[in-house]
Design a protein around this motif. Structure first.
Motif, PDB file in Angstrom:
ATOM      1  N   TYR A   1      38.450  45.355  30.951  1.00 42.87           N
ATOM      2  CA  TYR A   1      37.893  46.487  31.705  1.00 42.87           C
ATOM      3  C   TYR A   1      38.971  47.417  32.264  1.00 42.87           C
ATOM      4  N   ASP A   2      40.235  46.994  32.188  1.00 49.16           N
ATOM      5  CA  ASP A   2      41.296  47.721  32.906  1.00 49.16           C
ATOM      6  C   ASP A   2      41.354  49.207  32.560  1.00 49.16           C
ATOM      7  N   ARG A   3      41.101  49.536  31.276  1.00 52.68           N
ATOM      8  CA  ARG A   3      41.195  50.936  30.844  1.00 52.68           C
ATOM      9  C   ARG A   3      40.189  51.799  31.622  1.00 52.68           C
ATOM     10  N   TYR A   4      39.088  51.191  32.046  1.00 47.30           N
ATOM     11  CA  TYR A   4      38.091  51.917  32.848  1.00 47.30           C
ATOM     12  C   TYR A   4      38.345  51.728  34.351  1.00 47.30           C
ATOM     13  N   THR A   5      38.513  50.473  34.749  1.00 46.53           N
ATOM     14  CA  THR A   5      38.532  50.193  36.199  1.00 46.53           C
ATOM     15  C   THR A   5      39.748  50.804  36.907  1.00 46.53           C
ATOM     16  N   LYS A   6      40.914  50.764  36.266  1.00 48.77           N
ATOM     17  CA  LYS A   6      42.119  51.217  36.989  1.00 48.77           C
ATOM     18  C   LYS A   6      42.081  52.710  37.306  1.00 48.77           C
ATOM     19  N   PRO A   7      41.854  53.600  36.284  1.00 49.12           N
ATOM     20  CA  PRO A   7      41.817  55.035  36.634  1.00 49.12           C
ATOM     21  C   PRO A   7      40.633  55.413  37.523  1.00 49.12           C
ATOM     22  N   VAL A   8      39.494  54.773  37.329  1.00 50.37           N
ATOM     23  CA  VAL A   8      38.321  55.129  38.150  1.00 50.37           C
ATOM     24  C   VAL A   8      38.540  54.662  39.591  1.00 50.37           C
ATOM     25  N   HIS A   9      39.104  53.472  39.749  1.00 47.60           N
ATOM     26  CA  HIS A   9      39.382  52.974  41.099  1.00 47.60           C
ATOM     27  C   HIS A   9      40.359  53.916  41.808  1.00 47.60           C
ATOM     28  N   GLN A  10      41.390  54.365  41.072  1.00 49.59           N
ATOM     29  CA  GLN A  10      42.371  55.271  41.675  1.00 49.59           C
ATOM     30  C   GLN A  10      41.709  56.589  42.095  1.00 49.59           C
ATOM     31  N   THR A  11      40.823  57.097  41.253  1.00 49.35           N
ATOM     32  CA  THR A  11      40.129  58.354  41.584  1.00 49.35           C
ATOM     33  C   THR A  11      39.256  58.172  42.824  1.00 49.35           C
TER      34      THR A  11
ATOM     35  N   PRO B   1      30.648  54.153  40.285  1.00 48.42           N
ATOM     36  CA  PRO B   1      31.093  53.035  39.453  1.00 48.42           C
ATOM     37  C   PRO B   1      31.954  52.054  40.253  1.00 48.42           C
ATOM     38  N   LEU B   2      31.940  50.815  39.863  1.00 48.46           N
ATOM     39  CA  LEU B   2      32.792  49.719  40.373  1.00 48.46           C
ATOM     40  C   LEU B   2      32.353  49.153  41.722  1.00 48.46           C
ATOM     41  N   TYR B   3      31.358  49.756  42.331  1.00 48.69           N
ATOM     42  CA  TYR B   3      30.920  49.285  43.648  1.00 48.69           C
ATOM     43  C   TYR B   3      29.565  48.567  43.552  1.00 48.69           C
ATOM     44  N   SER B   4      29.257  47.999  42.375  1.00 46.03           N
ATOM     45  CA  SER B   4      27.899  47.483  42.163  1.00 46.03           C
ATOM     46  C   SER B   4      27.460  46.488  43.241  1.00 46.03           C
TER      47      SER B   4
ATOM     48  N   VAL C   1      38.835  43.635  41.951  1.00 43.18           N
ATOM     49  CA  VAL C   1      38.971  42.643  40.869  1.00 43.18           C
ATOM     50  C   VAL C   1      38.696  43.304  39.522  1.00 43.18           C
ATOM     51  N   SER C   2      39.452  42.862  38.549  1.00 47.03           N
ATOM     52  CA  SER C   2      39.235  43.374  37.194  1.00 47.03           C
ATOM     53  C   SER C   2      39.734  42.328  36.204  1.00 47.03           C
ATOM     54  N   ILE C   3      39.407  42.516  34.937  1.00 47.33           N
ATOM     55  CA  ILE C   3      40.010  41.705  33.875  1.00 47.33           C
ATOM     56  C   ILE C   3      40.443  42.669  32.780  1.00 47.33           C
ATOM     57  N   SER C   4      41.362  42.216  31.942  1.00 42.47           N
ATOM     58  CA  SER C   4      42.037  43.159  31.040  1.00 42.47           C
ATOM     59  C   SER C   4      41.065  43.993  30.198  1.00 42.47           C
TER      60      SER C   4
ATOM     61  N   ALA D   1      30.420  45.429  61.218  1.00 41.35           N
ATOM     62  CA  ALA D   1      31.401  44.678  60.419  1.00 41.35           C
ATOM     63  C   ALA D   1      31.041  44.734  58.935  1.00 41.35           C
ATOM     64  N   GLY D   2      32.048  44.915  58.110  1.00 44.14           N
ATOM     65  CA  GLY D   2      31.791  44.924  56.674  1.00 44.14           C
ATOM     66  C   GLY D   2      33.049  45.258  55.907  1.00 44.14           C
ATOM     67  N   TYR D   3      33.009  45.036  54.598  1.00 43.64           N
ATOM     68  CA  TYR D   3      34.152  45.388  53.730  1.00 43.64           C
ATOM     69  C   TYR D   3      33.633  45.599  52.311  1.00 43.64           C
ATOM     70  N   GLY D   4      34.544  46.034  51.439  1.00 46.40           N
ATOM     71  CA  GLY D   4      34.124  46.356  50.079  1.00 46.40           C
ATOM     72  C   GLY D   4      34.727  45.446  49.020  1.00 46.40           C
ATOM     73  N   LEU D   5      33.855  44.806  48.259  1.00 40.96           N
ATOM     74  CA  LEU D   5      34.263  44.093  47.036  1.00 40.96           C
ATOM     75  C   LEU D   5      34.054  45.074  45.888  1.00 40.96           C
ATOM     76  N   VAL D   6      35.115  45.367  45.157  1.00 40.33           N
ATOM     77  CA  VAL D   6      35.092  46.493  44.210  1.00 40.33           C
ATOM     78  C   VAL D   6      35.712  46.067  42.888  1.00 40.33           C
ATOM     79  N   GLY D   7      35.197  46.598  41.789  1.00 40.16           N
ATOM     80  CA  GLY D   7      35.816  46.353  40.487  1.00 40.16           C
ATOM     81  C   GLY D   7      34.790  46.018  39.429  1.00 40.16           C
ATOM     82  N   ALA D   8      35.266  45.330  38.392  1.00 37.20           N
ATOM     83  CA  ALA D   8      34.386  44.968  37.275  1.00 37.20           C
ATOM     84  C   ALA D   8      33.500  43.804  37.695  1.00 37.20           C
ATOM     85  N   PHE D   9      32.209  44.000  37.632  1.00 34.99           N
ATOM     86  CA  PHE D   9      31.276  42.964  38.076  1.00 34.99           C
ATOM     87  C   PHE D   9      31.543  41.642  37.351  1.00 34.99           C
ATOM     88  N   GLU D  10      31.800  41.726  36.034  1.00 35.09           N
ATOM     89  CA  GLU D  10      32.000  40.505  35.242  1.00 35.09           C
ATOM     90  C   GLU D  10      33.177  39.680  35.765  1.00 35.09           C
ATOM     91  N   ALA D  11      34.118  40.349  36.420  1.00 33.45           N
ATOM     92  CA  ALA D  11      35.316  39.655  36.899  1.00 33.45           C
ATOM     93  C   ALA D  11      35.115  38.994  38.260  1.00 33.45           C
TER      94      ALA D  11
END
Ligand SMILES: NC(=O)c1ccc[n+]([C@@H]2O[C@H](COP(=O)([O-])OP(=O)(O)OC[C@H]3O[C@@H](n4cnc5c(N)ncnc54)[C@H](OP(=O)(O)O)[C@@H]3O)[C@@H](O)[C@H]2O)c1
Length: 269
Positions: free
Chosen positions: A195-205, A141-144, A190-193, A82-92
């Protein structure tokens, strides 16, 4: 007597596929899940039984182990999946989100493992298999926080196997690369504005890698190998580009490996 595997998170993905695979191999399968109604279709397999387990709920774990021992008479393999992924900007990320990620991916594993150990010790045998990840050895990135749980799982298993060896109990980690399951849709992003310029395209990739990823059957087969090879081998990389990436991480200086990761996952920036 038929062999028995106890699987957590068997409602979907790797856990579900492993349940089916082991049943086809003639094992008895204790497919555990938070919502037993989700696994109804598994009951078409005569040697699969479903038990309610939320790995965040210790009493459900103990109840299920007792019920499986009554139903099947033994347990040979524990598959902590069992498990899942919390992903995104750590600060958020909130403390609550981070705690739940650790509670599920690492403390849940520890809880189920600690609950079954007295039984495995009493019969002087047992195999504990954890679904770690290639992300337990390398990072993206984003999976810290997700990586932190899987790196913890790697350290936990690597140390634990020493003290359990005198009791003939084996500890093994399956390390899948990207696998097409519900994992992708279950990701908590999760993200905040700022970081969006980094998190959104990297998450999509990162998500794009699932388009060509293999299905969970390859992992089920590897779990089967780990359960039945009789060895004390600790790590079983499997799936897609996972084994190649782990080999490259072993081969290359870290700075080269990190440059390679950046060139691949930051290409949309
Ligand atoms: N797919 C990948 O690319 C990949 C790669 C490497 C490692 N992994 C690891 O593989 C494992 C299985 O994931 P998957 O890919 O098969 O994804 P999945 O299809 O989303 O399956 C995850 C399973 O974990 C269960 N789960 C989540 N929280 C739980 C809890 N508190 N108690 C009990 N069960 C819980 C889910 O149950 P519900 O149905 O109730 O939500 C589901 O059955 C995870 O540990 C994941 O980190 C996956």
């Amino acid at each position: 007597m038929k062999k028995v595997i106890f699987i957590t998170g068997a409602s979907t993905g790797i856990g579900r596929e492993t349940a089916v695979y082991f049943s086809k191999k003639g094992w008895n399968v204790a497919a555990t899940m938070r919502s037993p109604e989700k696994g109804k279709d598994l009951l078409q397999h005569p040697n699969i039984a479903i038990f309610a387990v939320d790995v965040l709920d210790s009493s459900s774990i103990k109840k299920a182990i007792d019920a499986v021992l009554i139903k099947f008479g033994n347990i040979d393999v524990l598959f902590n999946n069992a498990g899942y992924g919390l992903v995104g900007a750590f600060e958020a990320m909130t403390q609550e989100q981070i705690k739940k990620q650790f509670d599920t991916n690492i403390f849940g594993v520890m809880n189920v493992t600690r609950s079954i150990l007295p039984y495995f010790r009493s019969k002087n045998s047992g195999v504990i298999i954890n679904t770690s990840s290639m992300g337990g050895i390398i990072t993206f990135p984003l999976y810290s926080v997700y990586h932190a749980t899987k790196w913890a799982l790697e350290g936990f298993a690597e140390s634990l196997q020493y003290e359990l060896r005198p009791f003939n109990i084996k500890v093994k980690n399956i390390e899948p690369g990207a696998i097409k399951t519900e994992f992708e849709t279950a990701i908590e992003f999760v993200s905040i504005s700022a970081y969006d310029r980094y998190t959104k395209p990297v998450h999509q990739t990162m998500l794009d890698t699932y388009k060509t990823a293999p299905g969970p059957q390859v992992v089920a087969k590897k779990v089967w190998q780990a359960a039945s090879d009789g060895s004390y081998r600790l790590r079983y990389p499997v799936g897609g580009q996972g084994p190649l990436l782990l080999f490259m991480r072993w081969l290359l200086p870290l700075s080269w490996f990190m440059a390679m990761v950046r060139s691949q996952v930051e290409k949309r920036i």
